[in-house]
Every structure is written in structure tokens, then in C-alpha cells.
Design an enzyme around this catalytic site. Structure first.
Site, PDB file in Angstrom:
ATOM      1  N   ARG A 175       0.787  -1.250   0.000  1.00 44.19           N
ATOM      2  CA  ARG A 175       0.000   0.000   0.000  1.00 44.19           C
ATOM      3  C   ARG A 175       0.811   1.288   0.000  1.00 44.19           C
ATOM      4  O   ARG A 175       0.247   2.364   0.209  1.00 44.19           O
ATOM      5  CB  ARG A 175      -0.950   0.045   1.219  1.00 44.19           C
ATOM      6  N   ASP A 219      -2.331  -7.327 -11.616  1.00 45.57           N
ATOM      7  CA  ASP A 219      -3.103  -7.963 -10.540  1.00 45.57           C
ATOM      8  C   ASP A 219      -4.600  -7.695 -10.617  1.00 45.57           C
ATOM      9  O   ASP A 219      -5.236  -8.118 -11.575  1.00 45.57           O
ATOM     10  CB  ASP A 219      -2.533  -7.582  -9.175  1.00 45.57           C
ATOM     11  N   ASP A 244      -1.451 -12.954  -0.637  1.00 45.75           N
ATOM     12  CA  ASP A 244      -2.324 -11.889  -1.156  1.00 45.75           C
ATOM     13  C   ASP A 244      -2.685 -10.926  -0.013  1.00 45.75           C
ATOM     14  O   ASP A 244      -3.811 -10.417   0.070  1.00 45.75           O
ATOM     15  CB  ASP A 244      -3.589 -12.451  -1.814  1.00 45.75           C
TER      16      ASP A 244
END
Lengths: 423, 310
Positions: A63, A151, A304
């Protein structure tokens, strides 16, 4: 530094022996089954513990930059280190997207400043992950990316995918594909079936994943370029990969710990920590995924890891974002799978060590003389409960809170330096 | 009789006995609405909050009148003009409302499952007045009550539920309730509007409306929303009406004594025509009337009145 008397398990060299490991600087310089050290200074007593290669998590979202309120490179590194993960492959869906060497440079630089775990970024396949124009793969590689992926914004256009594969192969980069036909998943929020109908939630059919797995395999076969398919979750996806591997095609794939341990039943209470893509599936799928590991159809287990702030997850199920965290529960999940499903420990460890290293062409994932001193030491008998206050990530969206695990990380060593020690 | 439930989230959570209890209380309350002074005191001093995050006329008014006839105080909030529009989450809104100590929150909500989350988080009773595609239990109760009132029994009735089953909480709640009472339920819709998993409900599924009309005791039409066309669930209204609309010629195929139901609001000319709603078979307005009695019964039972009933 000597790591003394542990059970050394290294899938890459197929060593499973009690013995000592000698670390000199940043490298492992000696493996001594049976033991050799007579020193009693600068040692780690590993008696009764497992000494394994530092884990490589092939699929995580850190992030940073852009969504630092969910996670940043520092907190993500702390969580990884606490989870025995020494290498984190960071996905490109940051803000800005990692589609240019400047963003790659930022991530590499910050990871170096933090200096805990090795963070290796994935570059976007297309600019802005919009599926229209190729990203600067070569320039990003020069800054340190180790793979290519759009992704969660999967490449719809099959011609674009072809060019992405060819262009990535030009620079020796593996493409990681998130298999999802968004027109089929639509506004779905969980696995489509009797349970979604009963809960009144729109479903995501298994076919949304499977048609893209099939397409990826076919385009890979046609271009003769390897592709890695990430987080497969259904029996049919497994079968497609199995057939492809049977034909000798260079297809690899991974699966997440939550798809191996949980089913859609977890959604019954509208718990948004059970909402992710692909959605949790049925028991039959879970059983086949486990079989897939035993039969080496699944190469990698990857988290993930997808942090989302409480404010975002604490919403109606339909509105909450997809994704769960997983860095600190990867190793416990691996051991749980080994114990409960009779999966060979060496085999399942290869899914988080040497296999991802080989697929991406990166060093590490092994304990052998000359390799990076990335080592995780585990107490296989420690029984513990995963609680929210143990979570090092900024976000707490784990479906495993409250679960009891057997097997706990005691030390995480990266480049010969202890970056995590239990307690 | 003891009423053991704190909340009403779905018909799935109720036993047949619970439903019988609700029906008995509803029957005893029906008469109140025929009096000149339509008010009795059992819920005096109780506060009922009506949280309606989706447009509603019938259900909201029905709950409000029901509460008032039992002397409860009501406060109605809708999404527009409330803090929902400012982005406040449902849990935050509910916690704030809870600080004002209501006894019951009746909630209509666009997303499935959220009333259940409220029920878990709050000490007051939560009554689900429809959540997403999940359940609309009070509608199903009034529908089944109306069928029983008409026929005297439910066991063995042939009930068709026709229309957008996939996106219908009314259809789901009715299926769960009707199966508890032994009805034969057939879902009628084009395959594009049938959800997966209906085989677990013990219902029949049929795409040819005309073939099942002659045997039906009840034809329940559920609303078809026009936006489903853009979402590619059907071609257009003309074709939908041709195959799945209840019109005069189909009404004429119905057997003697069979009835027509619709939860409202009607999409006239699409799933139902004027001829059908105005025919003698239509019990649509009885449904509304019974809805009031059912909601009075529910408020009475959930707000503690039930403990005093023998």
C-alpha cells in the site's frame, strides 16, 4: 553466528537433518548435519526448533506509496518479519501505480531505509494498470522489479496480454496474472451458489476465474512464454493447470492460505474479513487445492496480503473492499496444512521458499553454503492463539483472528541479522 | 406462550410454531382496525424507530400505523435528509440512535445482512423490513397469512412465484415460509432471473408460465425492475410481458378459487395488467390490510407484550 542443533529443512537441497548452520556476514557459509560447532558465543540454540529458509511471499500489497493509512513499507516489513517472511513481493497497485522507474526507486529506497525484510516490487504490466499501453518494464527492472502484474485490474484484451507476455519476456520478467473476467464477476461479492442465494448476496461464479485461467494458459502456450497464475481457487482452475503442466507448458500457479483453510461458510455471518477476491469457495474446491499441493500442481502458497483500514471493512458486506491480511499467518497456516492434511513438510515449505525464488529468478529460498543468510527458526510445538493485538500491520482485517495454531516463528534472520525475535 | 426472539431478521430463523403464534396474535388484532377508536394501550411508553434507507410506502406506513394503534411512539427516518446521505455508516447511525434508547428499530436497507449485524451489535429488537436480496420476513408473513385466510390451510397449496426471483427478497422469504407449511412452490422466471441453489429449497422451477397456471392455487407476481433490462437480464418489457406478465387471458386460465397476489408496488402493463389486479381473484388489497395486523402482532410480541399472553 552459529545456529546450533536445529532440524534443518531445506527443500532446495532436500536436506532434512539435525545440525548446525554457520552464518558469516550476510551469507550462509556452512551446513553441518550432525553438528560441528563447539562455540558458545554468538550462537542461537535451535534445539527442538526447525531451521528453514526465510519465507518468500510472492503476492502482497504493501500500500505504499499512496495508501499509507492501510499499511506502509515499515509496518508491512514488521508484519513480514514477525511472520518469518524474509522476502515480500510487493504488488504494483499503489498510488501512483508502480508503472515507472521513479515509483520503483521510491519503494526500493524506502525498503532499504526501513532495512528489515527484502522487499521486491512487481511492476505494472500496463500504464496505470489500465490495460491500454505497456508500462516501462525495462526501466523498472533496472530499478529492481522482479515481475510484472496488473493484478486486480486484470488484462481483458487478449492482444494486450500477448504483448505484455512478449515484452516482459524481452526483459526476462515473469508475468503474474490475476484470473478474473470482470464481466462475469460483475457486482458479485462472494462465491456464487446456494449460499450466496440464501444470504441474498450477489455471487461471483467460479467461471469468472476459470475462463481467464484457460485463456492465460492458451495465450502462454501460443506465445511459448511462461506465465504465473496467482491465487487460483477452484477445482476446475486446478484441472486446467494440471492439463497444461501435463503437456509440459511453463505454467505455474499459487494459492492463498485462506483458500486452503477456509470455505464460503465463513461468509454466513456477513463477516467482511471473509470478503476477498477470489471469494472463498466450497469444500470440494478446498479439497482439490490441497490435493494440488500434494501433486505439485500448485507451486506456491502466497498470502495476497491486502490490508484495509477498519473504517473501510466495518461496512455493509456489499460495500466493504475485497481483501484480507496474511503476512503473520502464512507460516502457521503452512504448518496447520502439513499437520491436518498429511502434506509432506518439505513439499509445502518449497511452496514458500525455493519455488517462488525459481519462478521469479531471485536469490534466496534456500539454506545452502553461499546463499543469502535469510533464515526462519520455528518452534513446531508452540500452541498459540492469533489475537488482534499481535497484528503488526496497520490494518487488522484477518479472517484468522481467534484461530489456534501449532508452530510459531521464534527468530527471523535476514542477511545474517536477526530482525525478529519472539517475545 | 413465551416469545423467545429478540430480533426478526428472516423467515429462515423462525419455526413453524413461531409463525403460528404471530398469526394468532394478528388475528386477534385485526378487529381493532375496524373499531371507531383504533388504538389500544399495550405498547404505551415504547419507542419504535423506523429506519428506512430505501424508498417504501406500504411497509413503512404499515409499521407506523401498527405501532401507533398499539400506542407506541414512532420516529421515522429515511435515507434522504438523514446522515446516511452524509456517508455515515449504518453501525454508527444505529449506535447514535441507540443512545436515545429506543425499544425497537425497524429497518429497511439496500444491502443484505446488515440488519443481522445491527441485531448483534444493539440491545434493542431489530425487525428487518427488507434487506437487499436477502429477506423481507414481514411481507412473507402477511402473504402466507393472507393465503391461509383465503383457503383455510397452506399444506398442499400450489403456489407460483413469478418474476425476478434472483433479485427478490420477497420471493426468498415466501419460499422459506411456504415450505415450512407444506406448500408446493414453483418459481417461474426466465433462466436469467433464477438464482443458483434453488434445488436446496425443495421447489420446482419452471420457465413456461402458461404450462403451470391451470394447477395453481396462488399466483404471486413479484416486481420486475426496469433497470434489469440494461443489466441484460431480459430483452424488453414487451417480451417480458408476453411470456411472464399476468394479463386477462392468463387470468382466465386460472382454476376456480385461485387467487392473485402482488407485494406492490405494481408495474402495470409489465408483470401485471389492470385486468388482473382488478379481477375478483386479486387479494392485493387484503394483503395490505393483513400486513397491518401482522406488523401489530410482531411489534406486540417483540416489544414484550408476548410474555403476558397465555
Amino acid at each position: 553466528m552459529w545456529i546450533k542443533g536445529g532440524r534443518i529443512l531445506d527443500p532446495a537441497t532436500n536436506i532434512d537433518a539435525l545440525g548446525d548452520v554457520y552464518v558469516e556476514g550476510e551469507k550462509i557459509t556452512g551446513i553441518y548435519p550432525g553438528g560441528r560447532s563447539t562455540e558458545d558465543e554468538d550462537i542461537i540454540d535451535a534445539a527442538g526448533l526447525l531451521v528453514i529458509p526465510g519465507l518468500i511471499d510472492m503476492h502482497a500489497h504493501l500500500r505504499d506509496p499512496g495508501f499509507e493509512y492501510k499499511e506502509d513499507i515499515y509496518t508491512g516489513s514488521l508484519a513480514a518479519a514477525a511472520g518469518g517472511i524474509t522476502t515480500v513481493i510487493a504488488m504494483a497497485n499503489t498510488e501512483p501505480v508502480n508503472d515507472s522507474p521513479a515509483v520503483t526507486e521510491y519503494i526500493m529506497g524506502k525498503a532499504k531505509d526501513v532495512g528489515l525484510v527484502r522487499i521486491l516490487p512487481v511492476g505494472a504490466a500496463t500504464k496505470g494498470q489500465r490495460g491500454k499501453e505497456l508500462a516501462e518494464m525495462g526501466l523498472m527492472k533496472a530499478e529492481g522489479i522482479v515481475g510484472i502484474s496488473d493484478d486486480g485490474a486484470p488484462i481483458e484484451d487478449a492482444f494486450m496480454l500477448r504483448k505484455v507476455l512478449e515484452y516482459a519476456a524481452t526483459f526476462g520478467l515473469r508475468v503474474i496474472s490475476h484470473p478474473e473476467d470482470k464481466s462475469l464477476s460483475g457486482s458479485g461479492v462472494m462465491n456464487e451458489g446456494a449460499l450466496s442465494t440464501r444470504l441474498g448476496l450477489l455471487g461471483i461464479p467460479k467461471a469468472a476465474e476459470e475462463v481467464m485461467v484457460a485463456r492465460d494458459v492458451i495465450v502462454s502456450e501460443f506465445t511459448r512464454i511462461p506465465i504465473h497464475i496467482t491465487h487460483i481457487s477452484t477445482k476446475e482452475s486446478m484441472d486446467i493447470v494440471k492439463r497444461a503442466k501435463g503437456k509440459g507448458l511453463p505454467i505455474s500457479c499459487d494459492v492463498t492460505p485462506h483458500h486452503l483453510l477456509l470455505t464460503e461458510q465463513k461468509v454466513s455471518s456477513y463477516d467482511t474479513n471473509a470478503k476477498m477476491y477470489p471469494p472463498l469457495r466450497e469444500e470440494i474446491d478446498r479439497a482439490f487445492l490441497i490435493k494440488g499441493i500434494k501433486e505439485s500442481i500448485i507451486d506456491v502458497i502466497a498470502t495476497d496480503h491486502a490490508p484495509h483500514a477498519r473504517d473501510e471493512k466495518d461496512l455493509d458486506f456489499d460495500l466493504a473492499p475485497f481483501g484480507v491480511i496474511g503476512l503473520q499467518t502464512l507460516l502457521p497456516a503452512i504448518i496447520k496444512l502439513h499437520l491436518e492434511n498429511d502434506i509432506d513438510l518439505m513439499k509445502i515449505l518449497s511452496c514458500v521458499t525455493i519455488n517462488p525464488a525459481r519462478i521469479l529468478g531471485i536469490e534466496g529460498g534456500t539454506i545452502s553454503p553461499g546463499s543469502r543468510a535469510d533464515i526462519t527458526i520455528v518452534d513446531p510445538n508452540a500452541v498459540w492463539t492469533f489475537t488482534e493485538d499481535m497484528i503488526k500491520s496497520k490494518s487488522k482485517n484477518s479472517p484468522f483472528i481467534g484461530n489456534t495454531f501449532k508452530g510459531k516463528v521464534v527468530y527471523t534472520i535476514i542477511n545474517g541479522r536477526i530482525v525478529y525475535q519472539e517475545g | 406462550m413465551i416469545w423467545a426472539h429478540k430480533d426478526l431478521i428472516g423467515i429462515q430463523d423462525l419455526g413453524k410454531d413461531d409463525i403460528e403464534n404471530i398469526f394468532d396474535v394478528a388475528t386477534s388484532f385485526k378487529e381493532i382496525s375496524t373499531r371507531e377508536i383504533k388504538k389500544i394501550p399495550p405498547l404505551r411508553g415504547k419507542t419504535v424507530v423506523l429506519l428506512f434507507y430505501e424508498p417504501s410506502t406500504r411497509t413503512r406506513m404499515s409499521f407506523e400505523i401498527a405501532a401507533k394503534r398499539l400506542s407506541a411512539d414512532t420516529i421515522a427516518l429515511s435515507a434522504s435528509g438523514s446522515s446516511f446521505e452524509k456517508g455515515e455508516t449504518i453501525l454508527d447511525a444505529a449506535r447514535n440512535i441507540m443512545a436515545m434508547a429506543p425499544d425497537c428499530i425497524v429497518i429497511r436497507y439496500p444491502y443484505a445482512g446488515s440488519p443481522k449485524l445491527l441485531a448483534r451489535a444493539l440491545p434493542c429488537s431489530i425487525i428487518n423490513a427488507g434487506d437487499g436480496f436477502h429477506e423481507h420476513p414481514t411481507q412473507a408473513l402477511l402473504d402466507i397469512y393472507s393465503m391461509r385466510e383465503h383457503f383455510g390451510y397452506i399444506d398442499g397449496l400450489n403456489v407460483l412465484i413469478v418474476g425476478d426471483i434472483m433479485h427478490s427478497r420477497v420471493a426468498r422469504s415466501n419460499v422459506y415460509g411456504l415450505k415450512k407449511f407444506g406448500a408446493n412452490v414453483t418459481l417461474v422466471a426466465p433462466k436469467t432471473l433464477l438464482p443458483l441453489g434453488t434445488d436446496e429449497w425443495g421447489v420446482d422451477v419452471c420457465t413456461e408460465f402458461d404450462s403451470v397456471i391451470p394447477d395453481a392455487d396462488v399466483i404471486m407476481m413479484v416486481r420486475i425492475q426496469k433497470e434489469r433490462m440494461q443489466q441484460r437480464f431480459f430483452s424488453d418489457e414487451r417480451e417480458y410481458a408476453f411470456f411472464y406478465g399476468l394479463d386477462k387471458s392468463r387470468v382466465e386460465q386460472m382454476k376456480e378459487g385461485a387467487i392473485i397476489m402482488h407485494p406492490g408496488p405494481l408495474n402495470r402493463g409489465v408483470e401485471i395488467t389492470y385486468d388482473a389486479t382488478e379481477s375478483a381473484r386479486s387479494v392485493i388489497l387484503n394483503q395490505v390490510e393483513n400486513g397491518l395486523a401482522i406488523r401489530m402482532a410482531l411489534l406486540y410480541l417483540f416489544l414484550g407484550g408476548g410474555k403476558r399472553v397465555d
